[in-house]
Structures are given as structure tokens and as C-alpha cells.
Design an enzyme around this catalytic site. Sequence first.
Site, PDB file in Angstrom:
ATOM      1  NE  ARG A 194      15.538 -16.046 -21.817  1.00  0.00           N
ATOM      2  CZ  ARG A 194      14.758 -15.031 -21.520  1.00  0.00           C
ATOM      3  NH1 ARG A 194      13.464 -15.068 -21.780  1.00  0.00           N
ATOM      4  NH2 ARG A 194      15.256 -13.959 -20.957  1.00  0.00           N
ATOM      5  CB  THR A 234       2.388  -5.633 -28.583  1.00  0.00           C
ATOM      6  OG1 THR A 234       2.097  -5.424 -27.197  1.00  0.00           O
ATOM      7  CG2 THR A 234       1.241  -6.397 -29.222  1.00  0.00           C
ATOM      8  CG  ASP A 249       9.847  -6.392 -22.075  1.00  0.00           C
ATOM      9  OD1 ASP A 249       9.465  -5.211 -22.162  1.00  0.00           O
ATOM     10  OD2 ASP A 249      10.467  -6.972 -22.989  1.00  0.00           O
ATOM     11  N   GLY A 275       4.786  -9.511 -23.729  1.00  0.00           N
ATOM     12  CA  GLY A 275       5.189  -8.222 -24.284  1.00  0.00           C
ATOM     13  C   GLY A 275       5.519  -7.179 -23.234  1.00  0.00           C
ATOM     14  CD  GLU A 293      16.029  -4.919 -19.364  1.00  0.00           C
ATOM     15  OE1 GLU A 293      15.012  -4.428 -18.828  1.00  0.00           O
ATOM     16  OE2 GLU A 293      16.011  -5.966 -20.047  1.00  0.00           O
TER      17      GLU A 293
END
Length: 349
Positions: free
Chosen positions: A121, A210, A236, A234, A65
Site C-alpha cells: 500500500r 532510509t 515518518d 523515509g 503505533e
Amino acid sequence: MPQSPSQKALVPFVSVENMMRLVHSIGVETMLLELADVVEADFRRWEVFDKTPRVASHSNDGVIELMPTSDGEIYSFKYVNGHPSNMARGLQTVTALGLLAEVSTGYPALLTEMTLLTALRTAATSAMAARHLAPKGAKTMAMIGNGAQAEFQALAMKAVLGIEHVQLYDIDPNAMAKTEANLAGSGLRVTACPSSQAAIEGAQIITTCTADKQFATILTDNMVGAGVHINAIGGDCPGKTELHRDILLRAETFVEYPPQTRVEGEIQQMDPDYPITELWRVITGQAKGRRDDRQITLFDSVGFAIEDFSALRYIRDRINGTTFYQELDVIADPDEPRDLFGMLQRARV
């Protein structure tokens, strides 16, 4: 004679080694606290930023990404991957690098590793959100999933909220043992638990982190009591979730950027009109966060480019006047801007 690089052609670069030196010179918890404040400051000016969902290239192996944004003066982007199967190869699940540039010239102003910085972050953002959404006086958190981010999450909640006790659970006992060992001496009381149910017993904050790229059910509705704050980090990407949808029906859900979260977050399970609140609106006082002691709050965090922008500008400011960076000659910058070829010719031996 070859032309010497101009100052603008020399871009500050923070290597992994220098990032680690910088973190230790500041202190992990101090840096997490400072990052939380910098991220919150940028959330307060959310409306000035360019915003777009990250540009993703999905494959059967994972995702690569780009995450860009700008506040009109500074532009930033992060390159990041997510490859859950990498761990079996002895590789990181997530790696990243980032760049800041001047909007006025387009010239880069910082290039840095962001694998460590992303973990920092992400933890800082989680703790910043919990500062607005978690029950007041929370002292115990559950950490479900004890991979690369677990210690950062625990220490951020300690630094920002005053968490004292962390209850761990991972399907891999070695991951729990790693996290427990790494947090020894941190001032946190750490308990390794035999199940996720045991880990969330008595916890006011539940973090799920996870890695599997699948519709998973790490928490079911009957496991979650009233009044807790769930920090779900987790899920995303499309097809990857951690919570049973019935939890979302009981919770009030807060997100970063709805067009991205509806595709990638826990709320991808829900109908398009499922109600959500943007976190920046809570931070600026335009919307309510936690209303009462029985409310279940959910931060459905997928990670957004503005958080990376905040981290990058923090690093830019923090390395100034230090030895924690190198200057890389990465921009061809001839004295006469139109004479690029001449610069090339003059470098011939």
C-alpha cells in the site's frame, strides 16, 4: 454441550502465507495498480473519514503505533512498529497487522498480516501521488535506500506510471545487490550507482526510503534540479528526516494529513506556517498539482490510516470466494447475548 461458533464469531484471517498466495494469484504489478486505484478512490472521499494522527509510543529503540480510521460504515486500525536497529538483529524494521470491523455491530470483519500489505500500500500510494505530481512521461526513477520497500516502490512506479529505468543507491552494497537481483526479469532496467548523486542523475522521480531514526541529509539542495518529483517516504516520526530544508524552500510540498505530517514528516524542519497542499485536494480538483515542467514537487509521505483502510477493504473484497484465508473463532458470541457465563459453563468437559 459446547456451543458452535456463530458465523459472526468467525473472522476471516489472512496469514503471511495466504497473503503471499493472494499476491501471486493476482500478480504483483496488477495488485499494485489495483491498490493505487482503491487508495485514490478513498482519497476522493477524504472528507467522510474520521481522521486523527496515529497514536504512537516512542522509545530509544523505535516506535509502536496504532492507526485508526472509519468512513462511518467500516472501522479499521493497523498496529505497526518502526525499529531501525532490528535489522542488525536479523529482524524486520517494520511489522504490522490490521483489522476491519462493522461500525453497525462492532464485530470484526477481517484480521490480516500487514507487513507485506503495508509495503504494497505504501508503494501504491507513492505511485498514485506521482500520477498527479510527477512530470508527464517520466521514465527514470532514483531509489535512494534499498531496504524492504525498494522493489515494491520500483514496481509500483512501473505499473502505474510506466517507469522503465531504476537507478539504485544504498550505503550498504549488499542492499543494492539484493534489490538488483530481485528486480531481474521485471522488465525494468536497473543500475546500481556509486553515490546518491549518481543515482539521481537524469531521474525524473526521486524516492528516498532510509531507516535511521535521525535528522539525516540524504539529499542536499544542490543535488536536486528543476522539474523533478521527490517521493520522500523515509521520514515518518519526530526526529527523522531525509532532505535538507533548503530543498523544501524550493519545492511545492504535498502531504496526507497536516497535523500528522508537521510532527513526523520532512516539514517538521520548517516553520509552522510553511505552505503545504493536501493531496486529496489535488485529486478532487480543488488544488493544483504539477503546474509546469520546472516545478519541483515533493510528496512528504508519512503514511496515513486511510491508506491502510483502503488496503484492508481491498483484501476483504479480493479474498471473497477464494481459499486465501482461514476463519478464526475469536469472538465469544453466545446464542443468548446475556449468557456469556452459561456458554463458558457448557464448554466444561
